[in-house]
Write an enzyme that holds these catalytic residues in place. Sequence first.
Site, mmCIF file in Angstrom:
data_model
loop_
_atom_site.group_PDB
_atom_site.id
_atom_site.type_symbol
_atom_site.label_atom_id
_atom_site.label_comp_id
_atom_site.label_asym_id
_atom_site.label_seq_id
_atom_site.Cartn_x
_atom_site.Cartn_y
_atom_site.Cartn_z
ATOM 1 N N TYR A 97 -1.223 -0.847 10.621
ATOM 2 C CA TYR A 97 -1.444 -1.192 9.116
ATOM 3 C C TYR A 97 -0.329 -0.764 8.468
ATOM 4 C CZ TYR A 97 -3.549 -1.001 4.432
ATOM 5 O OH TYR A 97 -3.845 -1.381 2.963
ATOM 6 N N SER A 132 0.801 -1.339 0.129
ATOM 7 C CA SER A 132 -0.132 -0.040 -0.120
ATOM 8 C C SER A 132 0.804 1.224 -0.090
ATOM 9 C CB SER A 132 -1.003 0.099 1.329
ATOM 10 O OG SER A 132 -1.639 1.336 1.363
HETATM 11 N N1 LIG Z 1 -8.904 -1.188 -1.301
HETATM 12 C C1 LIG Z 1 -7.783 -0.477 -1.048
HETATM 13 O O1 LIG Z 1 -8.177 0.891 -1.290
HETATM 14 C C2 LIG Z 1 -6.729 -0.925 -0.622
HETATM 15 C C3 LIG Z 1 -6.227 -1.995 -0.323
HETATM 16 N N2 LIG Z 1 -5.112 -2.536 -0.004
HETATM 17 C C4 LIG Z 1 -4.753 -3.955 0.148
HETATM 18 O O2 LIG Z 1 -5.408 -4.805 -0.738
HETATM 19 C C5 LIG Z 1 -5.532 -6.040 -0.091
HETATM 20 C C6 LIG Z 1 -7.083 -6.492 -0.719
HETATM 21 O O3 LIG Z 1 -7.804 -5.269 0.128
HETATM 22 P P1 LIG Z 1 -9.312 -5.216 -0.340
HETATM 23 O O4 LIG Z 1 -9.691 -5.978 -1.323
HETATM 24 O O5 LIG Z 1 -9.660 -3.598 -0.351
HETATM 25 O O6 LIG Z 1 -10.033 -5.669 1.147
HETATM 26 P P2 LIG Z 1 -11.333 -6.742 1.321
HETATM 27 O O7 LIG Z 1 -11.456 -6.517 3.021
HETATM 28 O O8 LIG Z 1 -12.272 -6.144 0.147
HETATM 29 O O9 LIG Z 1 -10.882 -7.981 0.934
HETATM 30 C C7 LIG Z 1 -9.666 -8.833 1.690
HETATM 31 C C8 LIG Z 1 -9.881 -10.101 1.556
HETATM 32 O O10 LIG Z 1 -8.768 -10.719 2.355
HETATM 33 C C9 LIG Z 1 -9.586 -11.955 2.891
HETATM 34 N N3 LIG Z 1 -8.866 -12.369 4.308
HETATM 35 C C10 LIG Z 1 -8.750 -11.573 5.331
HETATM 36 N N4 LIG Z 1 -8.049 -12.288 6.432
HETATM 37 C C11 LIG Z 1 -7.910 -13.519 5.898
HETATM 38 C C12 LIG Z 1 -7.228 -14.686 6.499
HETATM 39 N N5 LIG Z 1 -6.964 -14.631 7.728
HETATM 40 N N6 LIG Z 1 -6.992 -15.714 5.604
HETATM 41 C C13 LIG Z 1 -7.594 -15.681 4.252
HETATM 42 N N7 LIG Z 1 -8.260 -14.500 3.636
HETATM 43 C C14 LIG Z 1 -8.459 -13.491 4.622
HETATM 44 C C15 LIG Z 1 -10.862 -11.668 3.264
HETATM 45 O O11 LIG Z 1 -11.962 -12.653 3.288
HETATM 46 C C16 LIG Z 1 -11.199 -10.764 1.702
HETATM 47 O O12 LIG Z 1 -11.521 -11.665 0.809
HETATM 48 C C17 LIG Z 1 -5.341 -5.749 1.290
HETATM 49 O O13 LIG Z 1 -4.083 -6.248 1.956
HETATM 50 C C18 LIG Z 1 -5.208 -4.371 1.498
HETATM 51 O O14 LIG Z 1 -4.538 -4.031 2.456
HETATM 52 C C19 LIG Z 1 -3.901 -1.516 -0.313
HETATM 53 C C20 LIG Z 1 -4.075 -0.228 -0.587
HETATM 54 C C21 LIG Z 1 -5.584 0.013 -0.818
HETATM 55 C C1 LIG Z 2 -4.576 3.265 1.210
HETATM 56 C C2 LIG Z 2 -4.639 2.396 2.171
HETATM 57 O O1 LIG Z 2 -4.015 1.279 2.079
HETATM 58 C C3 LIG Z 2 -6.334 1.846 2.720
HETATM 59 O O2 LIG Z 2 -7.148 3.027 3.060
HETATM 60 C C4 LIG Z 2 -7.930 2.562 3.999
HETATM 61 O O3 LIG Z 2 -8.727 3.276 4.590
HETATM 62 C C5 LIG Z 2 -7.751 1.176 4.250
HETATM 63 O O4 LIG Z 2 -7.729 0.849 5.703
HETATM 64 C C6 LIG Z 2 -6.392 1.113 3.980
HETATM 65 O O5 LIG Z 2 -5.500 1.611 4.733
#
Ligand SMILES: NC(=O)C1=CN([C@@H]2O[C@H](COP(=O)(O)OP(=O)(O)OC[C@H]3O[C@@H](n4cnc5c(N)ncnc54)[C@H](O)[C@@H]3O)[C@@H](O)[C@H]2O)C=CC1
Ligand SMILES: C[C@H](O)[C@@H]1OC(=O)[C@H](O)[C@@H]1O
Length: 257
Positions: free
Chosen positions: A160, A147
């Site tokens: 985080y 991130s």
């Molecule tokens: N959405 C955003 O704006 C951003 C997201 N990220 C990163 O991208 C990645 C995905 O984020 P999103 O799709 O937004 O989140 P989300 O919350 O929509 O999806 C996260 C996924 O990880 C899975 N997960 C969580 N804990 C788990 C575990 N213990 N075992 C297996 N699966 C698990 C959840 O079930 C879900 O499918 C994360 O690492 C997040 O930090 C980074 C920067 C920005």
């Molecule tokens: C950009 C970050 O990775 C993202 O912004 C949020 O609010 C989420 O919790 C993650 O920190």
Amino acid sequence: MYLPSFRLDGQKVIVTGAGRGIGRALAIGLAEAGADIALLSRTKEDLEETAKYIKDLGREALIVPTDVTKREDIKESLNHIVGKWGKVNVLINNAGMNIRSKALDVTDEEWQKIMDTNLKSTFMMSQEVGKIMKETNTDGKIISISSVAGTVALRTGVVYAATKAAMIQMTKVLAMEWGQYNICVNSIGPWYFKTPLTEKLLADPEYLHEILSVTPLNRVGELQELVGPTVFLASEAGNYVTGQTIFVDGGMSIKGF
Ligand SMILES: NC(=O)C1=CN([C@@H]2O[C@H](COP(=O)(O)OP(=O)(O)OC[C@H]3O[C@@H](n4cnc5c(N)ncnc54)[C@H](O)[C@@H]3O)[C@@H](O)[C@H]2O)C=CC1
Ligand SMILES: C[C@H](O)[C@@H]1OC(=O)[C@H](O)[C@@H]1O
């Protein structure tokens, strides 16, 4: 001929957190590039919709319920995957979560949950898949979703941020150690993308205005804009890139004043 292939035909790919959000988009995008995908998340139901979409593309989708914070879960799932495929070409460490507490309010439980879900899981998955890539002599690709929070200070939580900064550094050290096995280790660092993790924040007009005010491209990202750089790193086109983090952030991480 100078243009390498961006296709992933015949490649066996693991995506963690593949049931929704970025993980689902990456799983489908990598399948559209020709890969077969092992979908890891905690609940089978989360993965079924993604798997159907991938199978409709004519690609194989393995539904592998896994809690990536548990080493034994990971080992059991990888035994199942390697038992079916014999190898793993690409690992996408995507699973992650956040609890947006102020630093003075962070509890030990919150610290542990964020550290385990984001950082420890990435290391354990990389370690176990790295062993498989080495033992099967597979030219591997490991791509972790970090991130911008790992490189600039955000208000979205110190723990985080620490996990994402650690992922960026872990990417460099693993790349250095595993280059001898022809395993490339890289990271993708997103800014805001609309997913279940962020949709409530992005629905707040004031918060969205603040996000756009520090984003040179003046918009949040579209999920397919994460798929492109990920497919690049996973494909032959990325074969000489390792230890890097590509920030997919609309310019946010370089905006000064
Ligand atoms: N959405 C955003 O704006 C951003 C997201 N990220 C990163 O991208 C990645 C995905 O984020 P999103 O799709 O937004 O989140 P989300 O919350 O929509 O999806 C996260 C996924 O990880 C899975 N997960 C969580 N804990 C788990 C575990 N213990 N075992 C297996 N699966 C698990 C959840 O079930 C879900 O499918 C994360 O690492 C997040 O930090 C980074 C920067 C920005
Ligand atoms: C950009 C970050 O990775 C993202 O912004 C949020 O609010 C989420 O919790 C993650 O920190």
